[in-house]
Design a protein around this motif. Structure first.
Motif, PDB file in Angstrom:
ATOM      1  N   ALA A  40      -2.952  -2.417  -8.872  1.00  0.00           N
ATOM      2  CA  ALA A  40      -2.785  -2.895  -7.502  1.00  0.00           C
ATOM      3  C   ALA A  40      -3.708  -4.078  -7.260  1.00  0.00           C
ATOM      4  O   ALA A  40      -4.904  -4.001  -7.556  1.00  0.00           O
ATOM      5  N   THR A  41      -3.168  -5.170  -6.730  1.00  0.00           N
ATOM      6  CA  THR A  41      -3.999  -6.336  -6.460  1.00  0.00           C
ATOM      7  C   THR A  41      -4.196  -6.526  -4.964  1.00  0.00           C
ATOM      8  O   THR A  41      -3.345  -6.167  -4.149  1.00  0.00           O
ATOM      9  N   ALA A  42      -5.335  -7.097  -4.625  1.00  0.00           N
ATOM     10  CA  ALA A  42      -5.669  -7.413  -3.238  1.00  0.00           C
ATOM     11  C   ALA A  42      -6.708  -8.518  -3.249  1.00  0.00           C
ATOM     12  O   ALA A  42      -7.458  -8.683  -4.222  1.00  0.00           O
ATOM     13  N   ARG A  43      -6.777  -9.256  -2.167  1.00  0.00           N
ATOM     14  CA  ARG A  43      -7.801 -10.298  -2.066  1.00  0.00           C
ATOM     15  C   ARG A  43      -9.195  -9.683  -2.014  1.00  0.00           C
ATOM     16  O   ARG A  43     -10.144 -10.247  -2.536  1.00  0.00           O
ATOM     17  N   LYS A  44      -9.313  -8.509  -1.356  1.00  0.00           N
ATOM     18  CA  LYS A  44     -10.591  -7.794  -1.277  1.00  0.00           C
ATOM     19  C   LYS A  44     -10.446  -6.441  -1.967  1.00  0.00           C
ATOM     20  O   LYS A  44      -9.612  -5.621  -1.563  1.00  0.00           O
ATOM     21  N   LEU A  45     -11.263  -6.196  -2.987  1.00  0.00           N
ATOM     22  CA  LEU A  45     -11.176  -4.941  -3.719  1.00  0.00           C
ATOM     23  C   LEU A  45     -11.421  -3.731  -2.825  1.00  0.00           C
ATOM     24  O   LEU A  45     -10.846  -2.661  -3.049  1.00  0.00           O
ATOM     25  N   SER A  46     -12.253  -3.891  -1.820  1.00  0.00           N
ATOM     26  CA  SER A  46     -12.560  -2.763  -0.944  1.00  0.00           C
ATOM     27  C   SER A  46     -11.314  -2.233  -0.226  1.00  0.00           C
ATOM     28  O   SER A  46     -11.276  -1.074   0.191  1.00  0.00           O
ATOM     29  N   ASP A  47     -10.268  -3.081  -0.099  1.00  0.00           N
ATOM     30  CA  ASP A  47      -9.033  -2.639   0.538  1.00  0.00           C
ATOM     31  C   ASP A  47      -8.272  -1.625  -0.313  1.00  0.00           C
ATOM     32  O   ASP A  47      -7.315  -1.000   0.165  1.00  0.00           O
ATOM     33  N   LEU A  48      -8.693  -1.481  -1.574  1.00  0.00           N
ATOM     34  CA  LEU A  48      -8.029  -0.553  -2.483  1.00  0.00           C
ATOM     35  C   LEU A  48      -8.862   0.706  -2.735  1.00  0.00           C
ATOM     36  O   LEU A  48      -8.461   1.580  -3.500  1.00  0.00           O
ATOM     37  N   ASP A  49     -10.019   0.801  -2.066  1.00  0.00           N
ATOM     38  CA  ASP A  49     -10.927   1.927  -2.311  1.00  0.00           C
ATOM     39  C   ASP A  49     -10.275   3.273  -2.038  1.00  0.00           C
ATOM     40  O   ASP A  49     -10.521   4.253  -2.738  1.00  0.00           O
ATOM     41  N   ASP A  50      -9.435   3.322  -1.010  1.00  0.00           N
ATOM     42  CA  ASP A  50      -8.808   4.601  -0.681  1.00  0.00           C
ATOM     43  C   ASP A  50      -7.874   5.088  -1.781  1.00  0.00           C
ATOM     44  O   ASP A  50      -7.802   6.284  -2.084  1.00  0.00           O
ATOM     45  N   LEU A  51      -7.170   4.156  -2.406  1.00  0.00           N
ATOM     46  CA  LEU A  51      -6.286   4.532  -3.512  1.00  0.00           C
ATOM     47  C   LEU A  51      -7.084   5.028  -4.709  1.00  0.00           C
ATOM     48  O   LEU A  51      -6.734   6.027  -5.340  1.00  0.00           O
TER      49      LEU A  51
ATOM     50  N   LYS B 111       0.835  -1.203   0.000  1.00  0.00           N
ATOM     51  CA  LYS B 111       0.000   0.000   0.000  1.00  0.00           C
ATOM     52  C   LYS B 111       0.876   1.263   0.000  1.00  0.00           C
ATOM     53  O   LYS B 111       0.626   2.214  -0.747  1.00  0.00           O
ATOM     54  N   LEU B 112       1.899   1.270   0.844  1.00  0.00           N
ATOM     55  CA  LEU B 112       2.797   2.425   0.928  1.00  0.00           C
ATOM     56  C   LEU B 112       3.481   2.700  -0.404  1.00  0.00           C
ATOM     57  O   LEU B 112       3.552   3.853  -0.858  1.00  0.00           O
ATOM     58  N   TRP B 113       4.002   1.653  -1.015  1.00  0.00           N
ATOM     59  CA  TRP B 113       4.748   1.844  -2.259  1.00  0.00           C
ATOM     60  C   TRP B 113       3.811   2.235  -3.397  1.00  0.00           C
ATOM     61  O   TRP B 113       4.152   3.083  -4.223  1.00  0.00           O
TER      62      TRP B 113
ATOM     63  N   LEU C 128       7.111  -5.113 -12.229  1.00  0.00           N
ATOM     64  CA  LEU C 128       6.284  -6.016 -11.413  1.00  0.00           C
ATOM     65  C   LEU C 128       6.909  -6.074 -10.036  1.00  0.00           C
ATOM     66  O   LEU C 128       8.103  -6.357  -9.898  1.00  0.00           O
ATOM     67  N   ILE C 129       6.112  -5.799  -9.008  1.00  0.00           N
ATOM     68  CA  ILE C 129       6.572  -5.956  -7.628  1.00  0.00           C
ATOM     69  C   ILE C 129       5.774  -7.092  -6.997  1.00  0.00           C
ATOM     70  O   ILE C 129       4.581  -6.963  -6.719  1.00  0.00           O
ATOM     71  N   ASN C 130       6.439  -8.209  -6.791  1.00  0.00           N
ATOM     72  CA  ASN C 130       5.814  -9.371  -6.158  1.00  0.00           C
ATOM     73  C   ASN C 130       5.896  -9.205  -4.650  1.00  0.00           C
ATOM     74  O   ASN C 130       6.875  -9.603  -4.004  1.00  0.00           O
ATOM     75  N   ASN C 131       4.862  -8.610  -4.088  1.00  0.00           N
ATOM     76  CA  ASN C 131       4.844  -8.292  -2.665  1.00  0.00           C
ATOM     77  C   ASN C 131       3.909  -9.201  -1.864  1.00  0.00           C
ATOM     78  O   ASN C 131       4.046  -9.296  -0.645  1.00  0.00           O
TER      79      ASN C 131
END
Length: 272
Positions: free
Chosen positions: A31-42, A16-18, A80-83
């Motif tokens: 940006a990928t996440a298991r839950k899309l709502s975790d990316l709403d702020d971005l 998230k920081l990067w 690609l950043i595999n985080n």
């Protein structure tokens, strides 16, 4: 010049920081996440610069689809950043089969699938940079983190090999190796094996060795990552934090001393 960047595991922590740091300077980020709502702020803050993608990196087919979508949405994938990954706490004996498999599936195979998916795109472009988030625990170990250690050792071997295979295509590979940082890696993001009484002393010794000075500030890391992706000749390895290098130096001095002490035995095993 603005870059196009795909980051897995961007819901929190380093990811998230990067992602936010890239977006703040005008880069495009998938940006990928298991839950899309975790990316709403971005999305709310950066709008069309962000391509949010729901993804479980354990699903190989979904990973390939996500990379395809990111490339289509952004027009290219420069970095690609595999985080994506998590920590598993427990001694070797305490770890269940399911826990061990999940750790390796996510930390190793998830990274492998994303790497495989992006390589044809970067080869066609004739350029690219794959950044694998490893750990200082990919080159040395701590007790009660055995399977996590093993997963990062695997990432190190995989990525070092990859670098030698793709250099001719204009693709760079970097292993980012953080020491401990004050993220929720050891908290909500972690999995804990069921402790055995026999290992109470091991767990206690591990906990007693943790000090506030051992952990870096995650907010200080984006500067290093921005420099890394902007470098024309990025390194194969980059530590994050001030603890990692002296620790690694000490460990490798000890390893070299052991190998040297036993070199006569080793050489004799070669045969005539």
């Amino acid at each position: 010049m603005a870059k196009t960047i795909l980051i897995t595991g961007a819901s929190r922590g380093f990811g998230k920081l990067w992602a936010k740091s890239f977006l703040e300077r005008g880069d495009k980020v998938a940006a990928t996440a298991r839950k899309l709502s975790d990316l709403d702020d971005l999305v709310e803050e950066f709008g069309d610069l962000v391509s949010p993608i729901q993804l479980d990196v354990n699903d190989r087919t979904a990973v390939f689809e996500a990379v395809k979508h990111a490339n289509s949405a952004m027009g290219s994938i420069d970095v690609l950043i595999n985080n994506a990954g998590f920590g598993l706490f427990g001694t070797i004996e305490e770890t269940t089969e399911a826990e061990a498999r999940q750790q390796i599936e996510t930390n190793v195979f998830g990274l492998l699938w994303a790497t495989q998916a992006v390589l044809p795109i970067m080869r066609k472009q004739g350029k690219g940079h794959i950044i694998q988030v490893s750990s200082i625990l990919g080159i040395t170990t701590l007790p009660t983190l055995g399977i996590y250690n093993a997963s990062k050792f695997a990432v190190e071997g995989l990525s070092e090999t990859l670098a030698s295979e793709v250099a001719g295509f204009g693709i760079n590979v970097t292993l980012v190796e953080p020491n401990g940082f004050s993220t929720d890696w050891a908290g909500a993001s972690a999995t804990q094996s069921t402790a055995m009484e026999e290992y109470a002393g091991v767990h206690a010794a591990f906990q007693s060795g943790l000090t506030a000075e051992s952990f870096g500030d995650p907010a200080a890391t984006p500067v290093a990552i921005l420099k890394l992706v902007d470098s024309e000749q990025p390194p194969l390895r980059l530590f994050l934090g001030k603890v990692a290098f002296p620790w690694a130096k000490q460990v490798y001095e000890q390893k070299l001393a052991t190998w040297e002490a036993w070199n006569d035995v080793a050489a004799a095993a070669h045969g005539a």
